[in-house]
Motif scaffolding. Structure first.
Motif, PDB file in Angstrom:
ATOM      1  N   PRO A  23       0.854  -1.195   0.000  1.00 53.21           N
ATOM      2  CA  PRO A  23       0.000   0.000   0.000  1.00 53.21           C
ATOM      3  C   PRO A  23       0.889   1.244   0.000  1.00 53.21           C
ATOM      4  O   PRO A  23       1.962   1.245   0.600  1.00 53.21           O
ATOM      5  CB  PRO A  23      -0.797  -0.121   1.304  1.00 53.21           C
ATOM      6  CG  PRO A  23       0.030  -1.009   2.171  1.00 53.21           C
ATOM      7  CD  PRO A  23       0.763  -1.946   1.257  1.00 53.21           C
ATOM      8  N   ALA A  24       0.463   2.293  -0.686  1.00 55.41           N
ATOM      9  CA  ALA A  24       1.311   3.483  -0.784  1.00 55.41           C
ATOM     10  C   ALA A  24       0.466   4.744  -0.837  1.00 55.41           C
ATOM     11  O   ALA A  24      -0.649   4.747  -1.367  1.00 55.41           O
ATOM     12  CB  ALA A  24       2.190   3.398  -2.024  1.00 55.41           C
ATOM     13  N   GLU A 136      10.910   7.963  -2.506  1.00 58.91           N
ATOM     14  CA  GLU A 136       9.618   7.272  -2.582  1.00 58.91           C
ATOM     15  C   GLU A 136       9.304   6.585  -1.257  1.00 58.91           C
ATOM     16  O   GLU A 136       8.180   6.641  -0.758  1.00 58.91           O
ATOM     17  CB  GLU A 136       9.640   6.230  -3.699  1.00 58.91           C
ATOM     18  CG  GLU A 136       9.880   6.796  -5.089  1.00 58.91           C
ATOM     19  CD  GLU A 136      10.052   5.682  -6.124  1.00 58.91           C
ATOM     20  OE1 GLU A 136       9.178   4.801  -6.178  1.00 58.91           O
ATOM     21  OE2 GLU A 136      11.069   5.697  -6.850  1.00 58.91           O
ATOM     22  N   MET A 137      10.307   5.898  -0.704  1.00 62.34           N
ATOM     23  CA  MET A 137      10.104   5.160   0.546  1.00 62.34           C
ATOM     24  C   MET A 137       9.841   6.104   1.711  1.00 62.34           C
ATOM     25  O   MET A 137       8.983   5.830   2.564  1.00 62.34           O
ATOM     26  CB  MET A 137      11.334   4.305   0.855  1.00 62.34           C
ATOM     27  CG  MET A 137      11.573   3.189  -0.130  1.00 62.34           C
ATOM     28  SD  MET A 137      13.107   2.328   0.294  1.00 62.34           S
ATOM     29  CE  MET A 137      13.777   2.023  -1.326  1.00 62.34           C
ATOM     30  N   GLU A 138      10.583   7.214   1.784  1.00 64.73           N
ATOM     31  CA  GLU A 138      10.416   8.162   2.886  1.00 64.73           C
ATOM     32  C   GLU A 138       8.995   8.719   2.922  1.00 64.73           C
ATOM     33  O   GLU A 138       8.381   8.834   3.988  1.00 64.73           O
ATOM     34  CB  GLU A 138      11.420   9.312   2.755  1.00 64.73           C
ATOM     35  CG  GLU A 138      12.831   8.930   3.163  1.00 64.73           C
ATOM     36  CD  GLU A 138      13.810  10.063   2.917  1.00 64.73           C
ATOM     37  OE1 GLU A 138      14.886  10.018   3.542  1.00 64.73           O
ATOM     38  OE2 GLU A 138      13.529  10.969   2.108  1.00 64.73           O
ATOM     39  N   PHE A 144       2.779   4.199   6.059  1.00 63.45           N
ATOM     40  CA  PHE A 144       2.846   2.736   6.086  1.00 63.45           C
ATOM     41  C   PHE A 144       4.242   2.257   6.502  1.00 63.45           C
ATOM     42  O   PHE A 144       4.937   1.595   5.729  1.00 63.45           O
ATOM     43  CB  PHE A 144       2.493   2.163   4.702  1.00 63.45           C
ATOM     44  CG  PHE A 144       1.138   2.561   4.190  1.00 63.45           C
ATOM     45  CD1 PHE A 144      -0.017   2.029   4.749  1.00 63.45           C
ATOM     46  CD2 PHE A 144       1.020   3.473   3.150  1.00 63.45           C
ATOM     47  CE1 PHE A 144      -1.265   2.390   4.280  1.00 63.45           C
ATOM     48  CE2 PHE A 144      -0.230   3.840   2.669  1.00 63.45           C
ATOM     49  CZ  PHE A 144      -1.384   3.304   3.237  1.00 63.45           C
ATOM     50  N   PRO A 145       4.675   2.606   7.736  1.00 67.05           N
ATOM     51  CA  PRO A 145       6.040   2.220   8.139  1.00 67.05           C
ATOM     52  C   PRO A 145       6.257   0.708   8.139  1.00 67.05           C
ATOM     53  O   PRO A 145       7.365   0.240   7.874  1.00 67.05           O
ATOM     54  CB  PRO A 145       6.165   2.794   9.556  1.00 67.05           C
ATOM     55  CG  PRO A 145       4.762   2.994  10.033  1.00 67.05           C
ATOM     56  CD  PRO A 145       3.968   3.322   8.810  1.00 67.05           C
ATOM     57  N   GLU A 146       5.196  -0.065   8.424  1.00 67.09           N
ATOM     58  CA  GLU A 146       5.358  -1.518   8.491  1.00 67.09           C
ATOM     59  C   GLU A 146       5.707  -2.130   7.134  1.00 67.09           C
ATOM     60  O   GLU A 146       6.250  -3.233   7.060  1.00 67.09           O
ATOM     61  CB  GLU A 146       4.088  -2.182   9.064  1.00 67.09           C
ATOM     62  CG  GLU A 146       2.843  -2.088   8.183  1.00 67.09           C
ATOM     63  CD  GLU A 146       2.010  -0.828   8.418  1.00 67.09           C
ATOM     64  OE1 GLU A 146       0.781  -0.914   8.292  1.00 67.09           O
ATOM     65  OE2 GLU A 146       2.597   0.241   8.710  1.00 67.09           O
ATOM     66  N   TYR A 147       5.407  -1.399   6.030  1.00 64.44           N
ATOM     67  CA  TYR A 147       5.700  -1.913   4.691  1.00 64.44           C
ATOM     68  C   TYR A 147       6.986  -1.339   4.092  1.00 64.44           C
ATOM     69  O   TYR A 147       7.560  -1.928   3.182  1.00 64.44           O
ATOM     70  CB  TYR A 147       4.526  -1.616   3.740  1.00 64.44           C
ATOM     71  CG  TYR A 147       3.271  -2.378   4.089  1.00 64.44           C
ATOM     72  CD1 TYR A 147       3.157  -3.733   3.793  1.00 64.44           C
ATOM     73  CD2 TYR A 147       2.218  -1.744   4.739  1.00 64.44           C
ATOM     74  CE1 TYR A 147       2.007  -4.439   4.124  1.00 64.44           C
ATOM     75  CE2 TYR A 147       1.069  -2.445   5.080  1.00 64.44           C
ATOM     76  CZ  TYR A 147       0.975  -3.793   4.769  1.00 64.44           C
ATOM     77  OH  TYR A 147      -0.159  -4.497   5.108  1.00 64.44           O
TER      78      TYR A 147
END
Length: 363
Positions: A23-24, A136-138, A144-147
């Motif tokens: 999820p993003a 993108e991740m930040e 959604f820190p768990e992903y």
């Protein structure tokens, strides 16, 4: 495969979404991702050349685009999956890439981009690709820190390793982060914003296509002028950058009242100046680039950039029409841009337009 169809297939990168198994909050397409790497590559080359590196622009920019072409066939393979494949059998992954490039030989655009990174720039290019992925991740890890926390930490670790072997990286990274924070806005801006789209394209994904097509146009026009190609690439990468500040003011609005277009151009210039002044290191790098942001369609290089810009707007219309979007706007815009493109008097443009028209209306 015709060249027109080959360029059309490059728009597959509009619909390949990254981090598709998580999820993003914000999804970058492959086209978005390449654009951010291209603008940071360009800035890094300029920065390192000021330090005496003497790096070429065109071959390094083409190398980045060439590296991404297999994704037309392979779609996106996540960093974690790719890493595990390499750990288990590095030769296997090389064979996958080779087979993809072999298949792409039918795709006529490959010949325009086949290039390698300058040996002195290769690790900087790897660093930049990781920086863009980390951005993108930040963004997504906040919701959604768990992903995203695991791959984020892995990417940060890889960046730390690369930093150890890169000269001037602290100052350069600061400049790149400043630019990336702004260029990311272009990924959240969608073109044809007030109209329904079946296949959405952001300003950043559109820019990736403009850069790629402008390079193709240069070679189709049988030019042999390295300085001109560099200028075409710079202006293509930066031609919509001011929209990160102004938003996307559509052409009909600009032309609604005589003089409004000039006022908007003045506002763009003011906003760019204000942005540059907020970071002293960045202003030194952009001193040569500023004119390409403000006047991307000027001079000889501007003909190629403007033609590519129009061609890709026409291509976006073609995608909508072919996907069943019945809004009359896209048909009207398609034929208006077809007419405008023919005024550039490029010999190659007529056949390309015919190929796109056949793909759109008769296939």
């Amino acid at each position: 495969m015709s060249l027109g169809k080959s360029i059309y297939e490059l728009t597959n990168l509009f619909t390949i979404y990254r981090w598709n198994n998580r999820p993003a909050l914000l999804r970058f397409t492959e086209a978005d991702n390449v654009f951010h790497s291209l603008i940071l590559d360009l800035i890094s080359i300029e920065y390192l050349n000021k330090k005496g590196y003497n790096l070429p622009i065109s071959s390094n920019i083409k190398a980045k685009i060439f590296k991404e072409l297999p994704k037309i066939i392979l779609s996106d393979v996540s960093l974690d999956t790719k890493k595990r494949i390499l750990e288990k059998d590095e030769k296997m992954w090389k064979m996958v890439l080779k087979k993809s490039y072999d298949e792409l030989k039918e795709n006529k655009i490959v010949q325009f981009f086949e290039s390698d990174y300058d040996i002195k720039f290769k690790k900087y290019a790897q660093f930049i690709d990781l920086m863009v992925s980390l951005k993108e991740m930040e963004i997504n890890s906040r919701i959604f820190p768990e992903y995203f926390e695991g791959p984020k930490q892995e990417t940060e670790k890889n960046l730390r390793k690369l930093r150890l072997n890169l000269e001037h990286i602290n100052e350069l990274e600061s400049i790149l982060n400043y630019v990336l924070k702004t260029s990311t806005r272009l990924t959240t801006m969608y073109r044809w914003n007030k109209n329904h789209r079946n296949v959405k394209s952001s300003v950043s994904s559109h820019t990736f296509m403009v850069v790629s097509t402008a390079i193709i146009f240069y070679y189709l026009d049988n030019r042999n002028n390295d300085k001109l190609l560099d200028e075409i690439i710079i202006a293509s990468i930066l031609h919509d950058f001011p929209e990160a500040f102004t938003g996307d003011v559509i052409t009909p609005t600009k032309k609604k009242v005589k003089g409004l277009e000039n006022i908007i151009s003045t506002i763009e210039e003011e906003m760019i100046e204000e942005w540059l002044k907020r970071d002293e290191d960045t202003i030194l790098i952009f001193e040569r680039f500023k004119k390409y942001m403000i006047n991307p369609f000027d001079n000889e290089y501007g003909r190629y950039v403007r033609a590519s810009d129009l061609f890709n707007a026409m291509l976006e219309c073609a995608i909508e029409i072919k996907s069943g979007n019945s809004q009359i706007l896209f048909r009207e815009a398609f034929f208006n841009m077809k007419k405008e493109l023919k005024q550039f008097n490029f010999d190659f443009i007529y056949e390309l337009i015919d190929e796109i028209e056949k793909l759109t209306f008769f296939n």
